[in-house]
Motif scaffolding. Structure first.
Motif, mmCIF file in Angstrom:
data_model
loop_
_atom_site.group_PDB
_atom_site.id
_atom_site.type_symbol
_atom_site.label_atom_id
_atom_site.label_comp_id
_atom_site.label_asym_id
_atom_site.label_seq_id
_atom_site.Cartn_x
_atom_site.Cartn_y
_atom_site.Cartn_z
ATOM 1 N N MET A 77 0.840 -1.191 0.000
ATOM 2 C CA MET A 77 0.000 0.000 0.000
ATOM 3 C C MET A 77 0.878 1.245 0.000
ATOM 4 N N GLU A 81 -1.385 1.148 -6.307
ATOM 5 C CA GLU A 81 -1.871 2.368 -5.678
ATOM 6 C C GLU A 81 -0.876 3.520 -5.795
ATOM 7 N N ARG A 93 -0.928 4.723 -9.288
ATOM 8 C CA ARG A 93 -2.171 5.463 -9.494
ATOM 9 C C ARG A 93 -2.016 6.909 -9.027
ATOM 10 N N GLN A 94 -1.438 7.091 -7.844
ATOM 11 C CA GLN A 94 -1.250 8.440 -7.325
ATOM 12 C C GLN A 94 -0.326 9.258 -8.228
ATOM 13 N N GLY A 112 -2.121 -3.560 -2.279
ATOM 14 C CA GLY A 112 -2.439 -2.685 -3.404
ATOM 15 C C GLY A 112 -1.277 -2.410 -4.334
ATOM 16 N N GLU A 113 -0.160 -3.144 -4.169
ATOM 17 C CA GLU A 113 1.025 -2.916 -4.995
ATOM 18 C C GLU A 113 1.434 -4.192 -5.728
#
Length: 220
Positions: free
Chosen positions: A1, A66, A69-70, A152-153
């Motif tokens: 994450m 994630e 994505r950011q 999430g990674e």
């Protein structure tokens, strides 16, 4: 994450790279962001790959990491540019996170019928997102989707083609083409990778024109 402070850390990293580039006579190019809808659509985009694949692509396997994505919600593409001949601006290839397109994300894929030692291979598990140029052939940083995401990674794999294509699996038994391939992962998230990239490029003891040395420094 992604860490709780990743978005702010990312902005600080980019600002630091911008300052460093200006001091060196280079420039950091930051393209506009993607929308959340565009980021969410990336796994589906890859289903439009126009060639037959040796192993099928599964949209559900490509969970957009994630921390990546950011990054995309801040900038769709970031690259360093320099003037090696004192005139035209050129991309410094080891520092180039691409705009995610069907072509760029599938740049590491091999179509059906590609073989090594007369055995069919597959690289459908590799989702390429950045240049990893080492001086000769194309090389890329990729997300590896054969494993389940953790927090999430997705892990990152260096696909190095300077000598021969060894990043991938044999179709018949699923084994790695090169048993040493897992050693080129190095990073368990985009956040860790990008933080390392910024640190490596700014090292004063590193010749940035020695692309192999830059690549090795990334994996130290």
């Amino acid at each position: 994450m992604a860490s709780a402070t990743w978005r702010e850390d990312l902005k600080a990293l980019l600002d630091g790279m911008d300052t460093w580039a200006r001091q060196r006579g280079w420039r950091l190019v930051r393209e506009p962001p993607l929308t959340r809808e565009e980021v969410d659509a990336l796994p589906r985009l890859l289903s439009g790959y126009p060639y037959e694949l040796p192993t099928p692509y599964r949209e559900e396997a490509f969970v957009v990491p994630e921390s990546y994505r950011q990054f995309l919600l801040l900038h769709r593409e970031v690259r360093l540019e320099h003037q090696p001949d004192g005139d035209e601006w050129e991309t410094y290839q080891p520092f180039h996170i691409w705009t995610p397109t069907l072509e760029s994300l599938t740049a590491s894929w091999t179509p059906s019928g590609t073989t090594v030692d007369d055995r069919e291979i597959t690289t459908t598990d590799l989702i390429s997102f950045a240049d990893a140029y080492l001086g000769v052939e194309a090389a890329r940083w990729c997300f590896y989707t054969r494993t389940e995401p953790k927090g999430g990674e997705l892990p990152l794999l260096l696909e190095d083609n300077d000598y021969e294509a060894l990043a991938g699996h044999y179709v018949d038994d699923g084994e790695w083409l090169d048993s040493n391939a897992p050693l080129t992962f190095g990073f368990d998230s985009f956040e860790a990778w990008f933080t390392r990239l910024c640190a490596v490029v700014r090292r004063e003891d590193l010749d940035l024109n020695d692309y192999v040395a830059v690549g090795n420094a990334m994996l130290e």
